[in-house]
Design a protein around this motif. Structure first.
Motif, short mmCIF file in Angstrom:
data_model
loop_
_atom_site.label_atom_id
_atom_site.label_comp_id
_atom_site.label_asym_id
_atom_site.label_seq_id
_atom_site.Cartn_x
_atom_site.Cartn_y
_atom_site.Cartn_z
N ALA A 36 38.92 19.52 32.94
CA ALA A 36 38.54 18.40 33.80
C ALA A 36 39.71 17.99 34.68
O ALA A 36 39.55 17.78 35.89
N LEU A 37 40.90 17.87 34.08
CA LEU A 37 42.06 17.43 34.86
C LEU A 37 42.35 18.43 35.97
O LEU A 37 42.63 18.03 37.11
N SER A 38 42.31 19.73 35.66
CA SER A 38 42.71 20.66 36.70
C SER A 38 41.62 20.85 37.75
O SER A 38 41.92 20.91 38.94
N ILE A 39 40.36 20.91 37.31
CA ILE A 39 39.29 21.13 38.29
C ILE A 39 39.10 19.90 39.18
O ILE A 39 39.12 20.00 40.41
N VAL A 40 38.95 18.75 38.54
CA VAL A 40 38.75 17.54 39.35
C VAL A 40 40.02 17.26 40.17
O VAL A 40 39.94 16.87 41.34
N GLY A 41 41.17 17.50 39.56
CA GLY A 41 42.43 17.31 40.29
C GLY A 41 42.46 18.17 41.54
O GLY A 41 42.81 17.72 42.63
N LEU A 42 42.07 19.44 41.39
CA LEU A 42 42.09 20.36 42.53
C LEU A 42 41.12 19.90 43.61
O LEU A 42 41.48 19.79 44.79
N VAL A 43 39.88 19.61 43.19
CA VAL A 43 38.86 19.26 44.17
C VAL A 43 39.25 17.99 44.91
O VAL A 43 39.10 17.88 46.13
N ALA A 44 39.79 17.02 44.15
CA ALA A 44 40.15 15.76 44.79
C ALA A 44 41.38 15.93 45.67
O ALA A 44 41.52 15.26 46.70
N SER A 45 42.29 16.83 45.28
CA SER A 45 43.52 16.95 46.06
C SER A 45 43.30 17.78 47.32
O SER A 45 44.05 17.69 48.28
N PHE A 46 42.22 18.58 47.31
CA PHE A 46 42.02 19.50 48.42
C PHE A 46 41.83 18.80 49.78
O PHE A 46 42.57 19.10 50.73
N PRO A 47 40.89 17.85 49.88
CA PRO A 47 40.73 17.18 51.18
C PRO A 47 42.01 16.47 51.61
O PRO A 47 42.40 16.55 52.79
N LEU A 48 42.68 15.82 50.64
CA LEU A 48 43.92 15.13 50.98
C LEU A 48 44.97 16.14 51.47
O LEU A 48 45.67 15.90 52.46
N GLY A 49 45.04 17.27 50.78
CA GLY A 49 45.99 18.31 51.17
C GLY A 49 45.72 18.83 52.57
O GLY A 49 46.64 19.00 53.37
N VAL A 50 44.44 19.06 52.88
CA VAL A 50 44.08 19.57 54.21
C VAL A 50 44.44 18.53 55.28
O VAL A 50 45.01 18.86 56.32
N LEU A 51 44.14 17.25 54.99
CA LEU A 51 44.49 16.21 55.95
C LEU A 51 46.00 16.15 56.18
O LEU A 51 46.47 16.01 57.31
N LEU A 52 46.76 16.27 55.08
CA LEU A 52 48.22 16.24 55.22
C LEU A 52 48.70 17.43 56.06
O LEU A 52 49.60 17.30 56.89
N ALA A 53 48.08 18.59 55.83
CA ALA A 53 48.47 19.78 56.60
C ALA A 53 48.15 19.58 58.08
O ALA A 53 48.96 19.90 58.96
N LEU A 54 46.97 19.02 58.36
CA LEU A 54 46.60 18.76 59.76
C LEU A 54 47.57 17.74 60.34
O LEU A 54 48.02 17.86 61.48
N GLY A 55 47.90 16.73 59.54
CA GLY A 55 48.85 15.71 60.00
C GLY A 55 50.19 16.32 60.34
O GLY A 55 50.79 16.03 61.38
N VAL A 63 53.60 10.05 64.86
CA VAL A 63 53.48 9.16 63.71
C VAL A 63 52.78 9.87 62.55
O VAL A 63 53.25 9.86 61.41
N MET A 64 51.66 10.55 62.87
CA MET A 64 50.95 11.30 61.84
C MET A 64 51.86 12.36 61.23
O MET A 64 51.90 12.55 60.02
N ARG A 65 52.57 13.04 62.13
CA ARG A 65 53.43 14.12 61.67
C ARG A 65 54.50 13.57 60.73
O ARG A 65 54.71 14.08 59.64
N GLY A 66 55.12 12.46 61.16
CA GLY A 66 56.18 11.86 60.37
C GLY A 66 55.68 11.44 58.99
O GLY A 66 56.29 11.79 57.97
N LEU A 67 54.57 10.73 58.96
CA LEU A 67 54.05 10.26 57.67
C LEU A 67 53.75 11.43 56.75
O LEU A 67 54.08 11.40 55.56
N SER A 68 53.11 12.46 57.32
CA SER A 68 52.76 13.61 56.48
C SER A 68 54.01 14.29 55.93
O SER A 68 54.07 14.63 54.75
N VAL A 69 54.99 14.48 56.80
CA VAL A 69 56.21 15.15 56.35
C VAL A 69 56.86 14.34 55.23
O VAL A 69 57.24 14.88 54.18
#
Ligand SMILES: Nc1ncnc2c1ncn2[C@@H]1O[C@H](COP(=O)(O)OP(=O)(O)O)[C@@H](O)[C@H]1O
Ligand SMILES: [Mg+2]
Lengths: 247, 364
Positions: free
Chosen positions: B162-181, B188-194
Motif C-alpha cells: 500500500a505504501l509503495s503503490i499509493v505513494g507512487l501513484v500519488a507522487s506521480f502527478p506531483l513529480g510530473v508537475l515539478l518536472a514541467l515547472g 518563478v515556477m522554475r525556481g520553486l521547482s528547483v
C-alpha cells in the motif's frame, strides 16, 4: 498593392542578445500572394517567418496578421496560430501518432471538431498530397518526402489562410524534392497565401509573385521573379544569385 | 543504445546450428575474461551449493519447536510455519487474515492489469479505482458487516504494498508537475521547482519520514491528528515526487524542440502541448527508469519502521523477538528476501520488456 494586406510587417527588429538579427524588416503580403524568401544562410529568413506565428518574438515594430496585431496578448497569438500553418525543414511530425492522428489532432483539440469530421477532412487532404494509403502508418515508416507531404496535410487540416514554409525541401534526398515541390505548386495554384523560404530557384521563378532577398537581417531587394532573376538591382543580390545559380 | 542490444538477444535463439557447445562458446566463453568469470562462478557454485542443500533440505527441520530445530542444526522451516502469517500480515486480527490476502491479491492484480499496454489510457483510472478501492475496503472494513480495522493494526506485506503503490501513484502527478515547472519558461515556477527538488533530494527519506511523523502534527490545530499511515504516505509521496520529477525531466529534455514548435504552430495551448505531444513521448522514454525508481521506493518503504509502522521487513524482525524463537535470522530474512526478490525481479523484467516494446514503437 491593390488588395488589402493579409500580413503586414512594419519596421520589425529583433536582437539575440547584442546580435541584431532582423533590421527594420518591412513587408506587406496580399491575400493569395506567393512570396519566396531567399538569401544566404544566417541572413534571418527563418527568424522572419517564425516571427509571423510567434515562434520567435520580435522586439520592435509591428506584425499584423489579418488585422490582428501580434503582441503579448495570448488570445491574439492563439488566433493567429490557428490561421497560419507552418511546414518545417525537419518535418516535425509527432512520431508517437499515426499519420491520421497527426492530422486530426489540432482540428479536434483546437477547433473542437468531431473526430469523424476531422478524419474525413484529413483523408481528403492526404489524398490531395498524394499519400492516401499511408494514413495508419507512423511517421517513422515513411520516406522523407512522404513525411513532408504529411506535414503539409497536417497544417492544411486547420484550414489556414496563410502557409509558412521554412526550407521544406532542404532536408530531403534530391529525388524527393520534386514530389514536395509539386504539392506546394498545387497549393499555390489553389490560391493559398504562401511565404516560402527556399533555395529552389526554379520553384521561385515558376510560382512566386514576388521574391524577397534577405542579407544580414535586412530585406535587400523585393521584385517579381522575372525582374529579380534577370535584372537584379543590388550587388548583394547579384552576388548571391551568381552563387546559387552557378551550380 | 540498449534497444539494439535486446534485438540481438532476441535474434540469438532463432539462429540455426546452435548446439549446446556452440551456445556455451557464444554465451560463456566468448572472451578470455568471460571464460575466467564462468570458471570462477562455477567454482563458487561447486563450493557453496552442497552446503546450502545440506542446510536447507538435508539437515532442515520442518515441524516441531525451536529446540527440535537447534537439534537438527539445519534450516528451521518450523519457525516460518509458525510465523509466516505474522510476518505477512503483522498484527491484523488473526481471524480476518483473508482480508489482507484479498487486498494483496487485488493490488497485485491491479499492477498486472496495468502492465498490459492495451489498458493504457482512460481505462487505467477505472481499474485503479476499483482495485485500490477494493483493497482499501478489505483493509479498513467498517462496512458491509466487516469489522473496522484501524491502521495501527496494519502491517507486513499489505502495508508495504500500500505504501509503495499509493505513494507512487500519488507522487506521480506531483513529480510530473515539478518536472514541467523545472523546464518551464516562467522563472518563478522554475525556481520553486528547483528548490523543492534539490531540497528533497538532498535529504534522506528517513528524515522526511521523521518530519512527516513528528513535525506535521505541529502544524495542525490541537485535537486534529493525522493517521500514522497517512503521514508515512505523505512523506513517501513528497520524497518520491522529487525523484520522479528528475526522471521525467530527463524525458522532457530528450524531446526535440521541433515537437513543441510544431505543436505551437498548430495552435495547441501549453497544457494541450504537454498532454498530447510532449508528455506521451517523454514518459514512454522514461517508463523503464520510472519502474526502476518504483523498485527503489518499494524497498525504501522498509524505513517506515522509524515511525513505528510494521512493514514486511519489520514484521520479520518482530517475529524474531519472540523469546520462544530467538535466533532464526536466516530463515526470517530469507523469507522476506524471497518476497522482495519476487516483486523486484518481476518489476525489473517488466522494465526490460517495456524498453524493448517501446523502443520498437520509436523506431517505427
Ligand atoms: N536562438 C538563437 N540565439 C542566438 N542566435 C540565433 C538564434 N537563432 C538564430 N540565431 C542567429 O540568427 C541568425 C539568423 O538566423 P536564421 O533566421 O535561422 O537564418 P536563416 O534562416 O536565414 O539561415 C543566424 O546568424 C543565427 O545564428
Ligand atoms: Mg533557416
Amino acid at each position: 498593392m491593390t488588395t488589402e494586406a493579409i500580413i503586414e510587417l512594419r519596421g520589425v527588429n529583433k536582437w539575440y542578445g547584442a546580435f541584431h538579427v532582423l533590421r527594420d524588416v518591412n513587408l506587406s503580403v496580399a491575400k493569395g500572394e506567393r512570396i519566396v524568401i531567399c538569401g544566404p544562410s544566417g541572413s534571418g529568413k527563418s527568424t522572419t517567418i517564425r516571427c509571423i506565428n510567434r515562434l520567435e518574438e520580435h522586439q520592435a515594430g509591428d506584425i499584423i496578421v489579418k488585422g490582428v496585431p501580434l503582441d503579448d496578448d495570448v488570445r491574439h497569438v492563439e488566433s493567429i496560430r490557428r490561421d497560419v500553418g507552418m511546414v518545417f525543414q525537419q518535418f516535425n511530425l509527432f512520431p508517437h501518432l499515426t499519420v491520421l492522428e497527426n492530422c486530426v489532432l489540432a482540428p479536434m483539440w483546437v477547433k473542437k471538431m468531431p473526430r469523424a469530421e476531422a478524419e474525413a477532412k484529413a483523408r481528403q487532404l492526404l489524398e490531395r498530397v498524394r499519400i492516401p494509403d499511408q494514413a495508419l502508418k507512423y511517421p517513422g515508416q515513411l520516406s522523407g518526402g512522404q513525411q513532408q507531404r504529411v506535414a503539409i496535410a497536417r497544417a492544411l487540416c486547420m484550414d489556414p489562410s496563410i502557409m509558412l514554409f521554412d526550407e521544406p525541401t532542404s532536408a530531403l534526398d534530391p529525388e524527393m524534392v520534386k514530389e514536395v515541390l509539386d504539392v506546394m505548386s498545387d497549393l499555390a495554384a489553389s490560391g493559398m497565401t504562401m511565404l516560402v523560404v527556399t533555395h529552389e530557384m526554379g520553384f521561385a521563378r515558376r510560382m512566386a509573385d514576388r521574391v524577397v532577398f534577405m542579407d544580414k537581417g535586412e530585406i535587400v531587394e523585393v521584385a517579381p521573379p522575372d525582374q529579380f532573376f534577370d535584372t537584379p538591382q543590388s550587388d548583394r543580390t547579384k552576388a548571391f544569385l551568381g552563387q546559387v545559380l552557378s551550380h | 543504445m540498449s534497444v539494439t542490444e535486446t534485438t540481438q538477444e532476441r535474434a540469438a535463439p532463432i539462429r540455426p546450428n546452435q548446439g549446446p557447445v556452440a551456445w556455451a562458446r557464444a554465451n560463456l566463453f566468448s572472451t578470455w575474461y568471460n571464460a575466467l568469470l564462468t570458471l570462477l562462478i562455477a567454482y563458487v557454485l561447486v563450493r557453496a551449493v552442497p552446503g546450502i542443500i545440506d542446510w536447507a533440505l538435508v539437515k532442515a527441520n520442518w515441524t516441531g519447536d525451536a529446540a527440535a530445530c537447534r537439534e537438527a542444526g539445519g534450516a528451521c522451516w518450523a519457525f516460518l510455519a509458525e510465523k509466516w502469517r505474522f510476518i505477512l500480515f503483522g498484527t491484523f486480527p488473526d481471524d480476518q487474515h483473508w482480508r489482507p490476502t484479498l487486498a494483496i491479491l487485488s493490488m497485485i492484480g491491479t499492477l498486472v492489469i496495468s502492465a498490459d499496454r492495451r489498458f493504457w489510457g482512460r481505462a487505467l483510472i477505472y481499474i485503479w479505482t476499483v482495485g485500490i478501492g477494493f483493497s482499501a475496503l478489505m483493509m479498513f472494513g467498517g462496512v458491509l458487516g466487516l469489522d473496522y480495522v484501524p491502521t495501527e493494526l496494519w502491517g507486513g506485506l499489505p502495508l508495504t504494498l500500500a505504501l509503495s503503490i499509493v505513494g507512487l501513484v500519488a507522487s506521480f502527478p506531483l513529480g510530473v508537475l515539478l518536472a514541467l515547472g523545472r523546464t518551464s519558461d516562467l522563472p518563478v515556477m522554475r525556481g520553486l521547482s528547483v528548490v523543492y527538488i534539490e531540497l528533497v533530494r538532498g535529504v534522506p527519506l528517513i528524515s522526511i519520514l521523521f518530519m512527516a511523523s513528528v513535525m506535521l502534527p505541529l502544524f495542525l490545530p490541537a485535537g486534529v491528528s493525522i493517521d500514522k499511515v497517512l503521514r508515512a504516505l505523505i512523506g513517501i509521496c513528497l520524497f518520491s515526487a522529487a525523484y520522479v520529477a528528475e526522471v521525467v525531466r530527463a524525458g522532457l529534455q530528450a524531446i526535440p524542440k521541433g515537437q513543441v514548435e510544431a505543436a505551437k504552430a498548430l495552435g495547441l495551448g501549453y497544457w494541450q502541448r504537454q498532454r498530447l505531444i510532449i508528455l506521451p513521448q517523454a514518459l514512454s522514454l522514461v517508463i523503464p527508469p520510472l519502474v526502476n525508481s518504483f523498485i527503489a521506493s518499494f524497498k525504501d518503504t522498509s524505513l517506515v519502521i522509524v515511525i513505528g509502522l510494521l512493514d514486511l521487513l519489520s514484521t520479520a524482525k518482530a517475529a524474531l523477538t519472540d523469546p520462544a524463537w530467538r535466533g532464526f535470522y536466516k530463515e526470517a530474512y530469507l523469507f522476506v528476501g524471497v518476497i522482495y526478490l519476487l516483486f523486484c525481479y518481476a518489476l525489473s523484467r517488466y522494465s526490460r520488456y517495456l524498453e524493448t516494446v517501446l523502443g520498437q514503437g520509436r523506431r517505427r
